[in-house]
Design an enzyme around this catalytic site. Structure first.
Site, short mmCIF file in Angstrom:
data_model
loop_
_atom_site.label_atom_id
_atom_site.label_comp_id
_atom_site.label_asym_id
_atom_site.label_seq_id
_atom_site.Cartn_x
_atom_site.Cartn_y
_atom_site.Cartn_z
N ASN A 156 1.07 -1.32 -0.24
CA ASN A 156 -0.20 0.34 -0.02
C ASN A 156 0.82 1.45 0.10
O ASN A 156 0.20 2.36 -0.81
CB ASN A 156 -0.91 -0.26 1.01
CG ASN A 156 -0.23 0.24 2.84
OD1 ASN A 156 0.41 -0.46 2.27
ND2 ASN A 156 -0.75 0.75 3.47
N GLY A 232 2.83 -5.78 7.55
CA GLY A 232 2.06 -5.66 6.41
C GLY A 232 0.86 -6.21 7.17
O GLY A 232 0.93 -5.47 8.46
N GLY A 233 -0.20 -7.19 6.81
CA GLY A 233 -0.72 -8.13 7.95
C GLY A 233 -0.66 -8.46 9.00
O GLY A 233 0.19 -8.93 9.12
N THR A 236 0.79 -12.47 8.82
CA THR A 236 1.77 -12.92 8.04
C THR A 236 2.48 -12.44 8.50
O THR A 236 3.16 -13.07 9.10
CB THR A 236 1.73 -12.14 7.03
OG1 THR A 236 -0.05 -11.80 5.96
CG2 THR A 236 2.96 -12.39 5.92
N GLY A 237 2.11 -11.40 10.08
CA GLY A 237 2.98 -10.88 10.84
C GLY A 237 3.01 -12.03 11.80
O GLY A 237 3.99 -12.82 12.39
N GLU A 252 5.07 -3.46 11.96
CA GLU A 252 4.11 -2.62 12.06
C GLU A 252 2.99 -3.21 11.06
O GLU A 252 3.08 -3.81 9.96
CB GLU A 252 4.86 -2.39 10.82
CG GLU A 252 6.37 -1.53 11.61
CD GLU A 252 5.44 -0.03 12.41
OE1 GLU A 252 4.00 0.72 12.92
OE2 GLU A 252 6.84 -0.09 13.98
N CYS A 286 -2.69 0.87 6.71
CA CYS A 286 -2.76 1.29 8.51
C CYS A 286 -3.77 1.75 8.66
O CYS A 286 -4.57 1.62 9.94
CB CYS A 286 -1.57 0.10 8.57
SG CYS A 286 -0.37 1.55 8.67
P1 NAP Z 1 0.56 -9.34 3.57
O1 NAP Z 1 -0.54 -10.15 2.74
O2 NAP Z 1 0.62 -9.73 5.07
O3 NAP Z 1 2.01 -8.80 2.74
C1 NAP Z 1 2.61 -8.05 3.43
C2 NAP Z 1 4.65 -8.73 2.80
O4 NAP Z 1 4.64 -10.29 3.27
C3 NAP Z 1 4.33 -9.07 1.49
O5 NAP Z 1 5.50 -8.91 0.94
C4 NAP Z 1 4.28 -10.71 1.45
O6 NAP Z 1 4.57 -11.37 0.57
C5 NAP Z 1 4.52 -10.72 2.64
N1 NAP Z 1 4.74 -12.21 3.02
C6 NAP Z 1 3.60 -13.04 2.53
N2 NAP Z 1 3.34 -14.25 3.58
C7 NAP Z 1 4.87 -14.78 3.28
C8 NAP Z 1 5.22 -15.29 4.22
N3 NAP Z 1 5.18 -16.52 4.60
N4 NAP Z 1 6.46 -15.32 4.96
C9 NAP Z 1 7.49 -14.02 4.52
N5 NAP Z 1 6.53 -13.22 3.66
C10 NAP Z 1 5.38 -13.74 3.72
O7 NAP Z 1 0.27 -7.42 3.31
P2 NAP Z 1 -0.18 -6.55 2.09
O8 NAP Z 1 -1.76 -7.36 1.93
O9 NAP Z 1 0.53 -6.15 1.38
O10 NAP Z 1 -0.39 -5.30 2.96
C11 NAP Z 1 -1.76 -5.14 3.76
C12 NAP Z 1 -1.92 -5.01 5.71
O11 NAP Z 1 -0.16 -4.07 5.49
C13 NAP Z 1 -2.44 -4.04 6.15
O12 NAP Z 1 -2.98 -5.49 6.74
C14 NAP Z 1 -1.86 -2.58 6.43
O13 NAP Z 1 -2.64 -2.80 7.50
C15 NAP Z 1 -0.35 -3.68 6.97
N6 NAP Z 1 0.69 -2.17 6.99
C16 NAP Z 1 0.99 -1.30 8.17
C17 NAP Z 1 0.86 -0.81 8.62
C18 NAP Z 1 1.79 0.26 9.14
O14 NAP Z 1 3.20 0.69 9.56
N7 NAP Z 1 1.41 -0.85 10.92
C19 NAP Z 1 1.75 -0.02 6.80
C20 NAP Z 1 1.13 -0.42 5.82
C21 NAP Z 1 1.15 -1.38 5.88
P3 NAP Z 1 3.87 -11.24 -1.79
O15 NAP Z 1 3.15 -10.22 -1.10
O16 NAP Z 1 5.30 -12.00 -2.10
O17 NAP Z 1 3.01 -12.66 -0.65
#
Ligand code: NAP
Length: 478
Positions: A156, A232-233, A236-237, A252, A286
């Site tokens: 995002n 990220g989400g 995943t985290g 985060e 987020c």
């Molecule tokens: P996501 O689906 O959790 O993916 C984030 C990252 O994790 C991507 O690079 C993804 O790779 C990677 N990933 C997925 N599975 C993994 C695994 N098993 N091992 C290692 N890495 C893995 O999140 P998103 O949909 O991109 O982003 C949205 C989320 O991010 C929302 O929940 C949002 O609130 C959160 N966010 C938080 C902040 C903050 O600062 N607090 C800021 C922005 C966004 P792939 O793309 O290859 O699957």
């Protein structure tokens, strides 16, 4: 017009690399292919780690003035090519061109602050003589780089959230391997070009493109990786945290941020701030406002103005400067958001405006009468949907705002300083904005959440704290 070369390379272990197997990067607006990136394998990730082991040694021996000069040159590069960076963000992601330009501006700032903070990685002296028997001791601690950092980033904010890890990592003398989101890898690759052009020794930074679920484990479980910095989400985290083992973790994660509007609030200011906070970046933010708690005296007025302002939102071409909102990141995501809204309506929610989907586009949507235990009231929607709740008083608003597993930021609108302080004390979040929505951040403030919103803080100086370790020095005097 943007000219992105056909078939981008990734920066892996000191080389710009192609792969036979590639991943297509799409513009979500029309599903056209922008370009391809290499699809890294597990072996590629291992190569990146081996190179980073060398890179970490180079980085820890670079004097601060060299690190400062390189980061500033990278910032200059982004600044000179700001249009290309903005067009890239607005093509591969959901943001409008205006939002993308703002992200580039923020990225330059994040890098400049990183260069500044590189001069201030200080320890402190310790009063060892506070303990009887230790009168002849003196000492202090330094902060040393942690080693190799794995940075995993979401779709995002595909540029600035990468800069938030790369800038501080280089400022503090670490090596870093970035695994950007597969949907939006191009901005991260452009940032790698900036550091390459700035003269960063190549093994210090790798940007490895590939599927997180396929190559993520190699990165996060490898013993040479000393810290996993993830944005990220929640799901995943948590998955990464379980697997990473004995490493530093920075998490985060997401949220469903609350805003509280009290009866003495400036209603027009609260409405415009909450509308912008709810629908910026198509609600894929987020910090986005998802739940608004309005004191009963103001509820009807607030709802009327909120719905009117929402219905004026212009949805359309991301590249058009008059557009307020583009598409979600994929049609699949738009369908998920539609399903969550429909589920809430079946459970008794009232749709005040929006609720319409066209491919990946979903209109800004306002709901009320949402049952407290509906999924949309508890989980993170990550789309352009906001819920308005009527409350009797501040205590009820705080109790309901806290009744979720997230706590990133919150906003409260009031002129009463005592009520604001009650909210500051009682809201379970990492940051509170008084007379603004949760959607406020500058890149140099400590940023992060509590509960399911994460662990640790980012914000350059605070990231550097997480990316360095104190080493104590003690002199036994004669
Ligand atoms: P996501 O689906 O959790 O993916 C984030 C990252 O994790 C991507 O690079 C993804 O790779 C990677 N990933 C997925 N599975 C993994 C695994 N098993 N091992 C290692 N890495 C893995 O999140 P998103 O949909 O991109 O982003 C949205 C989320 O991010 C929302 O929940 C949002 O609130 C959160 N966010 C938080 C902040 C903050 O600062 N607090 C800021 C922005 C966004 P792939 O793309 O290859 O699957």
């Amino acid at each position: 017009m943007m000219t992105i070369a056909k078939g981008k390379k990734m920066l892996l272990g000191g080389k710009w690399m192609e792969k036979e197997e590639t991943i297509s990067v799409y513009d979500p607006q029309d599903n056209s292919i922008i370009t391809t990136v290499p699809k890294a394998s597990k072996e590629d990730m291992l190569k990146a780690i081996t190179a980073a082991e060398e890179g970490a040694k180079i980085a820890e021996n670079m004097p601060a003035h060299e690190r400062i000069a390189i980061i500033n040159k990278a910032a200059d590069y982004v600044d000179e090519k700001r249009n290309l960076f903005a067009e890239t963000i607005a093509s591969e992601g959901s943001k409008t061109i205006a939002e993308a330009k703002n992200e580039v501006f923020r990225c330059i700032h994040t890098l400049r602050v990183s260069a500044e903070e590189a001069r201030r990685i200080n320890g402190e002296t310790i009063a060892f003589d506070q303990m009887p028997g230790h009168e002849n001791r003196a000492g202090y601690y330094y902060r040393f780089p942690i080693g190799i950092i794995a940075a995993i980033t979401p779709f995002n904010d595909p540029l600035n959230l990468v800069a938030h890890k790369v800038g501080p990592a280089i400022a503090s003398g670490n090596a870093i391997i970035v695994k950007p989101a597969t949907l939006t890898p191009l901005s991260a690759l452009l940032l790698a070009e900036a550091f390459d052009a700035a003269g960063l020794p190549r093994k210090i930074l790798s940007v490895v493109t590939g599927s997180g679920s396929e190559i993520g484990d190699v990165l996060i479980t490898h013993p040479s990786i000393r810290m996993v910095s993830f944005t990220g989400g929640l799901e995943t985290g948590e998955n990464i945290a379980r697997k990473a083992g004995l490493k530093k973790l920075s998490m985060e994660l997401g949220s469903n941020s609350p805003a509280i509007v009290l009866k003495d609030a400036d209603i027009d200011a609260a409405v415009s701030s909450c509308v912008a906070g709810a629908f910026g970046a198509v609600g894929q933010n987020c910090l986005g406002v998802q739940r608004v708690f309005i004191e009963k005296e103001n509820f009807d007025k607030f709802v009327r103005k909120f719905v009117l302002m929402t219905s004026q939102y212009k949805i359309g071409d991301k590249k058009d400067l008059v557009t307020d909102m583009g598409p979600l990141i994929t049609e699949k995501e738009a369908i998920r958001v539609e399903q969550w809204v429909n589920e809430a309506i079946e459970e008794g929610a009232s749709l005040l405006v929006g609720g319409k989907r066209d491919g990946a586009f979903y209109s800004p949507t306002v709901l009320t009468n949402v049952p407290a235990d509906a999924k949309i009231a508890k989980e993170e929607i990550f789309g352009p949907v906001v819920i308005l709740f009527q409350v009797n008083d501040l205590n009820e608003a705080i109790e309901k705002a806290n009744n979720v597993n997230y706590g990133l930021q919150a906003g409260i609108f009031t002129k009463d300083i005592n009520l604001a302080f009650t909210a500051i004390k009682k809201l379970e979040v990492g940051g509170i904005m008084i007379n603004d929505s949760s959607d406020y951040r500058i890149d140099a403030m400590p940023f992060g959440g509590v509960k399911g919103s994460g662990l640790g803080r980012e914000g350059v100086k605070y990231t550097i704290q997480e990316m360095t370790e104190p080493k104590i020095v003690n002199f036994k005097l004669g």
